[in-house]
Motif scaffolding. Structure first.
Motif, short mmCIF file in Angstrom:
data_model
loop_
_atom_site.label_atom_id
_atom_site.label_comp_id
_atom_site.label_asym_id
_atom_site.label_seq_id
_atom_site.Cartn_x
_atom_site.Cartn_y
_atom_site.Cartn_z
N ALA A 59 0.83 -1.20 0.00
CA ALA A 59 0.00 0.00 0.00
C ALA A 59 0.87 1.25 0.00
N TYR A 60 1.97 1.23 0.74
CA TYR A 60 2.89 2.36 0.78
C TYR A 60 3.45 2.66 -0.61
N ALA A 61 3.76 1.58 -1.38
CA ALA A 61 4.30 1.78 -2.72
C ALA A 61 3.30 2.48 -3.63
N LEU A 62 2.01 2.29 -3.38
CA LEU A 62 0.97 2.90 -4.20
C LEU A 62 0.60 4.30 -3.72
N ASN A 63 0.52 4.47 -2.39
CA ASN A 63 -0.05 5.69 -1.82
C ASN A 63 0.96 6.61 -1.14
N ASP A 64 2.18 6.10 -0.93
CA ASP A 64 3.22 6.88 -0.26
C ASP A 64 2.83 7.30 1.14
N THR A 65 1.99 6.45 1.80
CA THR A 65 1.63 6.71 3.20
C THR A 65 1.76 5.42 3.99
N LEU A 66 2.20 5.57 5.23
CA LEU A 66 2.31 4.42 6.12
C LEU A 66 1.90 4.86 7.52
N HIS A 67 0.82 4.27 8.03
CA HIS A 67 0.37 4.60 9.38
C HIS A 67 1.08 3.65 10.34
N LEU A 68 2.16 4.14 10.95
CA LEU A 68 3.05 3.28 11.72
C LEU A 68 2.39 2.65 12.94
N PRO A 69 1.60 3.38 13.75
CA PRO A 69 1.00 2.74 14.93
C PRO A 69 0.11 1.55 14.59
N SER A 70 -0.76 1.69 13.58
CA SER A 70 -1.63 0.57 13.23
C SER A 70 -0.83 -0.60 12.68
N PHE A 71 0.25 -0.30 11.96
CA PHE A 71 1.12 -1.36 11.45
C PHE A 71 1.78 -2.12 12.60
N LEU A 72 2.32 -1.42 13.58
CA LEU A 72 3.01 -2.08 14.69
C LEU A 72 2.04 -2.85 15.57
N PHE A 73 0.90 -2.23 15.92
CA PHE A 73 -0.09 -2.92 16.75
C PHE A 73 -0.59 -4.19 16.08
N SER A 74 -0.88 -4.12 14.78
CA SER A 74 -1.40 -5.30 14.08
C SER A 74 -0.34 -6.37 13.93
N THR A 75 0.93 -5.98 13.81
CA THR A 75 2.00 -6.98 13.72
C THR A 75 2.16 -7.73 15.04
N PHE A 76 2.16 -7.00 16.16
CA PHE A 76 2.22 -7.66 17.47
C PHE A 76 1.00 -8.54 17.69
N ALA A 77 -0.16 -8.06 17.27
CA ALA A 77 -1.39 -8.86 17.40
C ALA A 77 -1.29 -10.14 16.58
N SER A 78 -0.70 -10.05 15.41
CA SER A 78 -0.56 -11.21 14.54
C SER A 78 0.32 -12.28 15.18
N VAL A 79 1.38 -11.84 15.86
CA VAL A 79 2.25 -12.79 16.57
C VAL A 79 1.46 -13.51 17.68
N CYS A 80 0.64 -12.75 18.41
CA CYS A 80 -0.19 -13.37 19.46
C CYS A 80 -1.19 -14.36 18.87
N ILE A 81 -1.71 -14.05 17.70
CA ILE A 81 -2.67 -14.95 17.06
C ILE A 81 -1.99 -16.26 16.65
N ILE A 82 -0.76 -16.18 16.15
CA ILE A 82 -0.04 -17.40 15.80
C ILE A 82 0.23 -18.24 17.05
N ALA A 83 0.55 -17.57 18.17
CA ALA A 83 0.74 -18.31 19.42
C ALA A 83 -0.56 -18.99 19.83
N TRP A 84 -1.67 -18.27 19.72
CA TRP A 84 -2.99 -18.87 20.00
C TRP A 84 -3.24 -20.08 19.11
N LEU A 85 -2.93 -19.95 17.84
CA LEU A 85 -3.17 -21.03 16.89
C LEU A 85 -2.34 -22.26 17.24
N ASN A 86 -1.06 -22.06 17.56
CA ASN A 86 -0.20 -23.19 17.89
C ASN A 86 -0.67 -23.90 19.17
#
Length: 341
Positions: A59-86
């Motif tokens: 999306a950044y390559a297309l729009n030249d914008t990156l919302h860093l807080p939502s990116f970081l929060f969702s990445t940490f959340a994704s790691v927790c989800i993989i732990a839940w899945l395992n």
């Protein structure tokens, strides 16, 4: 297992398994420490990162914008989800008995009792709650990505959880592909300017139609989901007998290890061709295409490894970690290419 080879003088010489096949601490964890490492699966948490980075940076390559807080929060959340899945997979597999011979199961390491299973489930639910709290912080201004990721997580539950257990019907690879496809699409959408005054139903519709309306979303979502599915497919080879014993119809049980190893090799070749197609159709920019191509030797090594050791459970179990290595390197090089684009 003992192998027999012919010496130059015609005498039979005995060789141990370690002489015939490559050793691997991943394949044969020998100590309690290695068992816990295999149970926790540290390399597997890298699969949480690719959909977030590739989705955000495409999306950044297309729009030249990156919302860093939502990116970081969702990445940490994704790691927790993989732990839940395992953790939930270990708990649910304990219930069906498919993990009775799996020493590196978290439930088995904690005693292999119902009490241990319940503790693992409580820990998993706690991690999932943390994940959704982080996702709410990331997407509280537009809950469309939150709902899409909830659907992806729901697919993770029906994969193994009762009463669905769709992985036992051979649908695991389909669920894996669609789940990571949705996650990458949701992340791309979250980094794209959206009119939040639109009704939620309209925003959800726009999110799920993104891969159909934009080839620049279809390509990254596919190139994340496809390698993730290769990980799951590779993980079945070493447990074919345990799966078959409890009626789990994984692709390896259905096809047999020899044919399945050939299917894996064809799938790797098809992924290479698909990436070339995405580039030639202008769906994939030049830099992500070229940089991520450097990861394909890892995929080729995976295919050759499984072709050679498909019927050797103690060795082919390392295939999933080789698939994880390809997935991570490929995803990070894709992300770097998008960032530089």
């Amino acid at each position: 297992m003992i192998g027999v080879t012919q010496s130059p003088k015609g005498a039979h010489q005995l060789q141990s398994t370690s002489d015939l096949y490559p050793s691997s601490s991943l394949a044969t964890p020998r100590t309690n420490y290695h068992l816990w490492l295999a149970a926790i699966k540290p390399p597997m948490y890298t699969v949480a990162i690719a959909p977030m980075t590739v989705g955000a940076f495409s999306a950044y390559a297309l729009n030249d914008t990156l919302h860093l807080p939502s990116f970081l929060f969702s990445t940490f959340a994704s790691v927790c989800i993989i732990a839940w899945l395992n953790l939930t997979n270990d708990a649910f597999d304990f219930e069906t008995g498919v993990d009775k011979n799996k020493k590196e199961s978290v439930v088995n390491l904690l005693g292999g009792t119902n009490r241990a299973k319940n503790f693992v489930l409580m820990l998993a639910i706690t991690l999932l709650s943390i994940a959704f709290a982080l996702l709410y912080l990331a997407f509280r201004h537009d809950t469309a990505p939150l709902i899409a990721l909830f659907i992806a997580v729901l697919e993770g539950y029906v994969y193994q959880g009762p009463p669905f257990r769709l992985s036992y019907k051979g649908l695991g690879e389909f669920l894996c592909f669609t789940s990571w496809f949705i996650a990458t699409t949701a992340m791309h959408y979250s980094q794209t300017p959206v009119d939040t005054a639109l009704p939620l139903s309209e925003r959800l519709r726009a999110l799920f139609l993104l891969p159909l309306t934009s080839k620049h979303v279809l390509a990254p979502a596919t190139l994340v989901a496809y390698p993730t599915t290769l990980i799951l497919f590779s993980s079945h080879f070493h447990q074919i007998h345990d799966d078959a014993a409890v009626g789990k119809r994984s692709p390896i049980v259905r096809l047999g290890t020899l044919l399945a190893s050939r299917v894996l090799a064809i799938a790797v070749g098809a992924l290479c061709l698909l990436q070339v197609y995405f580039y030639l159709s202008s769906s994939l920019p030049f830099l992500p295409f070229v940089l991520s191509a450097f990861a394909f030797p890892l995929a080729i090594k995976l295919a050759l490894f499984v072709l050679h050791y498909h019927d050797k459970p103690n060795f082919v179990r390392a295939a999933k970690y080789k698939a994880v290595a390809f997935h991570f390197v490929h995803g990070m090089l894709l992300s770097l290419g998008y960032w530089l684009s």
